[in-house]
Design a protein around this motif. Structure first.
Motif, PDB file in Angstrom:
ATOM      1  N   LYS A 191       0.855  -0.983  -0.075  1.00  0.00           N
ATOM      2  CA  LYS A 191       0.265   0.709   0.057  1.00  0.00           C
ATOM      3  C   LYS A 191       0.692   1.523  -0.336  1.00  0.00           C
ATOM      4  O   LYS A 191       0.226   2.390  -0.654  1.00  0.00           O
ATOM      5  CB  LYS A 191      -1.217  -0.270   1.020  1.00  0.00           C
ATOM      6  N   ILE A 192       2.190   0.771   0.473  1.00  0.00           N
ATOM      7  CA  ILE A 192       3.260   2.802   0.232  1.00  0.00           C
ATOM      8  C   ILE A 192       3.932   2.076  -0.771  1.00  0.00           C
ATOM      9  O   ILE A 192       5.378   1.787   0.015  1.00  0.00           O
ATOM     10  CB  ILE A 192       3.061   2.649   1.492  1.00  0.00           C
ATOM     11  N   PRO A 193       3.959   1.564  -1.991  1.00  0.00           N
ATOM     12  CA  PRO A 193       5.357   1.254  -3.009  1.00  0.00           C
ATOM     13  C   PRO A 193       6.540   2.550  -3.027  1.00  0.00           C
ATOM     14  O   PRO A 193       7.524   1.884  -2.707  1.00  0.00           O
ATOM     15  CB  PRO A 193       4.602   1.948  -4.076  1.00  0.00           C
ATOM     16  N   GLU A 194       5.757   3.502  -2.203  1.00  0.00           N
ATOM     17  CA  GLU A 194       7.482   4.928  -1.787  1.00  0.00           C
ATOM     18  C   GLU A 194       8.128   4.153  -1.254  1.00  0.00           C
ATOM     19  O   GLU A 194       9.481   4.061  -1.221  1.00  0.00           O
ATOM     20  CB  GLU A 194       7.104   6.394  -1.874  1.00  0.00           C
ATOM     21  N   LEU A 195       7.892   3.075  -0.433  1.00  0.00           N
ATOM     22  CA  LEU A 195       8.853   2.433   1.007  1.00  0.00           C
ATOM     23  C   LEU A 195       9.730   1.058  -0.168  1.00  0.00           C
ATOM     24  O   LEU A 195      10.278   1.046   0.665  1.00  0.00           O
ATOM     25  CB  LEU A 195       8.420   1.883   1.544  1.00  0.00           C
ATOM     26  N   ASN A 196       9.392   1.245  -1.297  1.00  0.00           N
ATOM     27  CA  ASN A 196      10.598   0.010  -2.457  1.00  0.00           C
ATOM     28  C   ASN A 196      10.705  -1.256  -1.102  1.00  0.00           C
ATOM     29  O   ASN A 196      11.640  -1.547  -1.108  1.00  0.00           O
ATOM     30  CB  ASN A 196      11.704   1.158  -2.257  1.00  0.00           C
ATOM     31  N   ILE A 197       9.652  -1.081  -0.447  1.00  0.00           N
ATOM     32  CA  ILE A 197      10.029  -2.823  -0.092  1.00  0.00           C
ATOM     33  C   ILE A 197       9.469  -4.149  -1.208  1.00  0.00           C
ATOM     34  O   ILE A 197       8.487  -4.374  -1.369  1.00  0.00           O
ATOM     35  CB  ILE A 197       9.124  -3.059   1.091  1.00  0.00           C
ATOM     36  N   VAL A 198      10.150  -4.361  -1.154  1.00  0.00           N
ATOM     37  CA  VAL A 198      10.410  -6.229  -1.530  1.00  0.00           C
ATOM     38  C   VAL A 198      10.445  -7.014  -1.254  1.00  0.00           C
ATOM     39  O   VAL A 198      11.728  -7.038  -0.024  1.00  0.00           O
ATOM     40  CB  VAL A 198      11.552  -5.744  -2.762  1.00  0.00           C
ATOM     41  N   ILE A 199       9.521  -8.195  -1.086  1.00  0.00           N
ATOM     42  CA  ILE A 199       9.517  -8.933  -0.381  1.00  0.00           C
ATOM     43  C   ILE A 199       9.306 -10.529  -0.685  1.00  0.00           C
ATOM     44  O   ILE A 199       8.900 -10.792  -2.008  1.00  0.00           O
ATOM     45  CB  ILE A 199       7.990  -9.756   0.519  1.00  0.00           C
ATOM     46  N   PRO A 200      10.962 -11.312  -0.709  1.00  0.00           N
ATOM     47  CA  PRO A 200      10.979 -12.174  -1.838  1.00  0.00           C
ATOM     48  C   PRO A 200      11.092 -13.382  -1.440  1.00  0.00           C
ATOM     49  O   PRO A 200      10.776 -14.568  -1.877  1.00  0.00           O
ATOM     50  CB  PRO A 200      12.956 -12.254  -2.004  1.00  0.00           C
ATOM     51  N   GLY A 201      10.773 -14.095  -0.150  1.00  0.00           N
ATOM     52  CA  GLY A 201       9.893 -14.743   0.685  1.00  0.00           C
ATOM     53  C   GLY A 201      10.554 -15.382   1.273  1.00  0.00           C
ATOM     54  O   GLY A 201      11.369 -15.726   0.876  1.00  0.00           O
ATOM     55  N   GLU A 202      10.129 -16.775   2.516  1.00  0.00           N
ATOM     56  CA  GLU A 202      11.425 -17.877   3.384  1.00  0.00           C
ATOM     57  C   GLU A 202      11.666 -18.009   2.225  1.00  0.00           C
ATOM     58  O   GLU A 202      10.465 -19.020   1.219  1.00  0.00           O
ATOM     59  CB  GLU A 202      10.797 -18.381   4.338  1.00  0.00           C
ATOM     60  N   LYS A 203      12.532 -19.144   2.726  1.00  0.00           N
ATOM     61  CA  LYS A 203      13.054 -20.165   1.953  1.00  0.00           C
ATOM     62  C   LYS A 203      13.160 -21.401   2.459  1.00  0.00           C
ATOM     63  O   LYS A 203      12.974 -21.547   3.493  1.00  0.00           O
ATOM     64  CB  LYS A 203      14.680 -19.679   1.855  1.00  0.00           C
ATOM     65  N   SER A 204      13.457 -22.637   2.061  1.00  0.00           N
ATOM     66  CA  SER A 204      12.706 -24.063   2.387  1.00  0.00           C
ATOM     67  C   SER A 204      14.298 -23.998   4.010  1.00  0.00           C
ATOM     68  O   SER A 204      15.147 -23.266   3.838  1.00  0.00           O
ATOM     69  CB  SER A 204      13.717 -25.102   1.511  1.00  0.00           C
ATOM     70  N   ALA A 205      14.148 -25.043   4.824  1.00  0.00           N
ATOM     71  CA  ALA A 205      14.843 -25.504   5.274  1.00  0.00           C
ATOM     72  C   ALA A 205      16.262 -25.294   5.229  1.00  0.00           C
ATOM     73  O   ALA A 205      16.576 -26.452   4.792  1.00  0.00           O
ATOM     74  CB  ALA A 205      14.024 -26.077   6.196  1.00  0.00           C
ATOM     75  N   TYR A 206      16.810 -24.420   6.328  1.00  0.00           N
ATOM     76  CA  TYR A 206      18.654 -24.386   6.239  1.00  0.00           C
ATOM     77  C   TYR A 206      18.836 -24.377   7.091  1.00  0.00           C
ATOM     78  O   TYR A 206      19.637 -23.435   7.706  1.00  0.00           O
ATOM     79  CB  TYR A 206      19.165 -23.793   5.144  1.00  0.00           C
ATOM     80  N   SER A 207      18.496 -25.200   9.236  1.00  0.00           N
ATOM     81  CA  SER A 207      18.628 -24.387  10.688  1.00  0.00           C
ATOM     82  C   SER A 207      19.501 -24.237  10.748  1.00  0.00           C
ATOM     83  O   SER A 207      19.962 -23.241  11.162  1.00  0.00           O
ATOM     84  CB  SER A 207      18.479 -25.837  11.033  1.00  0.00           C
ATOM     85  N   GLU A 208      21.102 -24.924   9.984  1.00  0.00           N
ATOM     86  CA  GLU A 208      22.850 -23.888  10.521  1.00  0.00           C
ATOM     87  C   GLU A 208      22.543 -22.900  10.146  1.00  0.00           C
ATOM     88  O   GLU A 208      23.178 -21.828  11.372  1.00  0.00           O
ATOM     89  CB  GLU A 208      23.825 -24.605   9.935  1.00  0.00           C
ATOM     90  N   THR A 209      22.008 -22.081   9.055  1.00  0.00           N
ATOM     91  CA  THR A 209      23.086 -20.975   8.357  1.00  0.00           C
ATOM     92  C   THR A 209      21.777 -20.173   9.124  1.00  0.00           C
ATOM     93  O   THR A 209      21.792 -18.847   9.340  1.00  0.00           O
ATOM     94  CB  THR A 209      23.127 -20.901   6.774  1.00  0.00           C
ATOM     95  N   ALA A 210      20.101 -20.335   9.058  1.00  0.00           N
ATOM     96  CA  ALA A 210      18.808 -19.608   9.261  1.00  0.00           C
ATOM     97  C   ALA A 210      19.178 -18.716  10.382  1.00  0.00           C
ATOM     98  O   ALA A 210      18.830 -17.759  10.732  1.00  0.00           O
ATOM     99  CB  ALA A 210      17.861 -20.502   9.060  1.00  0.00           C
ATOM    100  N   GLU A 211      19.270 -19.517  11.701  1.00  0.00           N
ATOM    101  CA  GLU A 211      19.397 -18.994  12.809  1.00  0.00           C
ATOM    102  C   GLU A 211      20.000 -18.041  13.001  1.00  0.00           C
ATOM    103  O   GLU A 211      19.796 -16.366  12.911  1.00  0.00           O
ATOM    104  CB  GLU A 211      19.478 -19.992  13.741  1.00  0.00           C
ATOM    105  N   GLU A 212      21.482 -17.707  12.248  1.00  0.00           N
ATOM    106  CA  GLU A 212      22.501 -16.874  11.976  1.00  0.00           C
ATOM    107  C   GLU A 212      22.308 -15.737  11.517  1.00  0.00           C
ATOM    108  O   GLU A 212      21.668 -14.323  12.115  1.00  0.00           O
ATOM    109  CB  GLU A 212      23.394 -17.022  12.186  1.00  0.00           C
ATOM    110  N   LEU A 213      21.008 -16.477   9.885  1.00  0.00           N
ATOM    111  CA  LEU A 213      20.762 -15.067   8.899  1.00  0.00           C
ATOM    112  C   LEU A 213      19.324 -14.636   9.833  1.00  0.00           C
ATOM    113  O   LEU A 213      19.937 -12.913   9.526  1.00  0.00           O
ATOM    114  CB  LEU A 213      20.626 -15.829   7.830  1.00  0.00           C
ATOM    115  N   THR A 214      19.143 -15.096  10.727  1.00  0.00           N
ATOM    116  CA  THR A 214      17.854 -14.217  10.937  1.00  0.00           C
ATOM    117  C   THR A 214      17.779 -12.972  11.991  1.00  0.00           C
ATOM    118  O   THR A 214      17.667 -12.074  11.773  1.00  0.00           O
ATOM    119  CB  THR A 214      16.777 -15.150  11.559  1.00  0.00           C
ATOM    120  N   VAL A 215      18.410 -13.718  13.267  1.00  0.00           N
ATOM    121  CA  VAL A 215      19.066 -12.632  13.842  1.00  0.00           C
ATOM    122  C   VAL A 215      19.804 -11.406  13.316  1.00  0.00           C
ATOM    123  O   VAL A 215      19.667  -9.603  13.553  1.00  0.00           O
ATOM    124  CB  VAL A 215      19.910 -13.230  15.151  1.00  0.00           C
ATOM    125  N   GLU A 216      21.200 -11.733  12.469  1.00  0.00           N
ATOM    126  CA  GLU A 216      21.677 -10.459  11.468  1.00  0.00           C
ATOM    127  C   GLU A 216      20.672  -9.715  10.919  1.00  0.00           C
ATOM    128  O   GLU A 216      21.584  -8.707  10.939  1.00  0.00           O
ATOM    129  CB  GLU A 216      22.944 -10.816  10.719  1.00  0.00           C
TER     130      GLU A 216
END
Ligand code: 48H
Ligand code: FE2
Length: 266
Positions: A191-216
């Protein structure tokens, strides 16, 4: 009077109603001008609420359901044990949640205790948690472009499919802690395209990397709008981690630290 009888204070129906109405509206009048609105009372949202309220910020959590915990209660396949890894154990210890160490840096906790004590910690720190309310839009301003609050509606009204306009709540920071769907950021992106937010969407599971990436990747998505927990994974296109919850509380703590810093210097 026989010795087993208990003297119960008598309060009539009108008084009961008046007390509820008076003190509810007193709270809402305060809530409409909040420092921070958190959307979702899952693990990331309640951890964020705990640290933000502890820092003295007026913090409100709007939760669609009539419960706390988001995905905690369902665990994995409805099993009641939750896996937590270091350094998230430090946050749980601070909230007096019992941890069972199963290997170096890996702990098991009971889902019911995790939900209850997260909620109690946030409330004791001063956060207000309001149930049965859904956030379905944001408020924004131009020059400078910024999200400055949210629109709220009763979940029940939405479920009934009624056309009812929302109320607006102002906030210096809005946190999307709605989980996998990143509902608030998705609405803002659409609803606010000027914010230029593009949402790529979540990927399939890869637990070892996902935790750190999410926090970072936790933090500001647009001025005034922040992501925590699985909303980060969705908005940043990161892999999911499955039923391990350390990243959720670490993300909640991180978003609180970022907001405290941003508000102090804004
Ligand atoms: C009001 C809303 C709205 C709305 C949703 O899903 P959650 O538990 O979110 P997180 O990110 O704190 O935790 C995610 C975790 O539970 C999980 O799913 C994990 C770790 N998955 C990994 C994997 O691979 O699957 O909680 C979100 C809360 C819920 O209570 C919703 O009811 C609530 O937000 N909510 N409340 N307005 N628009 N949308
Ligand atoms: Fe999940």
């Amino acid at each position: 009077m026989d010795s087993n009888s208990i003297k119960v204070k008598q309060v009539d129906e009108v008084k009961i109603s008046k007390y509820i109405l008076k003190y509810t509206f007193q709270d809402w009048e305060d809530i409409v001008e909040s420092d921070v609105v958190i959307v979702g009372a899952g693990p990331s949202g309640m951890t964020a609420a705990y640290y933000l309220a502890k820092a003295g910020l007026k913090t409100v959590v709007f939760e669609r359901r009539l419960s706390f915990g988001g995905g905690i209660g369902g665990g994995a396949m409805l099993f009641h044990k939750i896996v937590i890894e270091s350094p998230a154990d430090e946050i749980l210890k601070e909230m007096k949640i019992k941890l069972n160490k199963v290997e170096e840096g890996v702990y098991i906790v009971d889902s019911a205790e995790f939900m209850a004590k997260l909620a109690a910690s946030a409330i004791d720190a001063g956060a207000k948690i309001i149930h049965g309310v859904t956030v379905d839009d944001v408020i924004f301003r131009e020059n400078p472009l910024k999200v400055v609050g949210v629109a709220v509606e009763w979940t029940a009204t939405q479920m009934a499919g009624l056309h009812v306009d929302p109320l607006f709540i102002s906030a210096k920071a809005v946190v999307d802690a709605t989980g996998h769907d990143a509902e608030v950021i998705s609405v803002a992106a659409r609803k606010i395209p000027e914010l230029n937010i593009v949402i790529p969407g979540e990927k399939s599971a890869y637990s070892e990397t996902a935790e750190e990436l999410t926090v970072e990747n936790t933090g500001m998505v647009a001025p005034g709008l922040y992501a925590a927990g699985m909303a980060v994974t969705e908005v940043k296109g990161l892999p999911r981690m499955g039923p391990i919850f350390g990243a959720m509380v670490l993300s909640g703590k991180r978003v609180a630290e970022i907001i405290i810093k941003d508000l102090r210097y804004s």
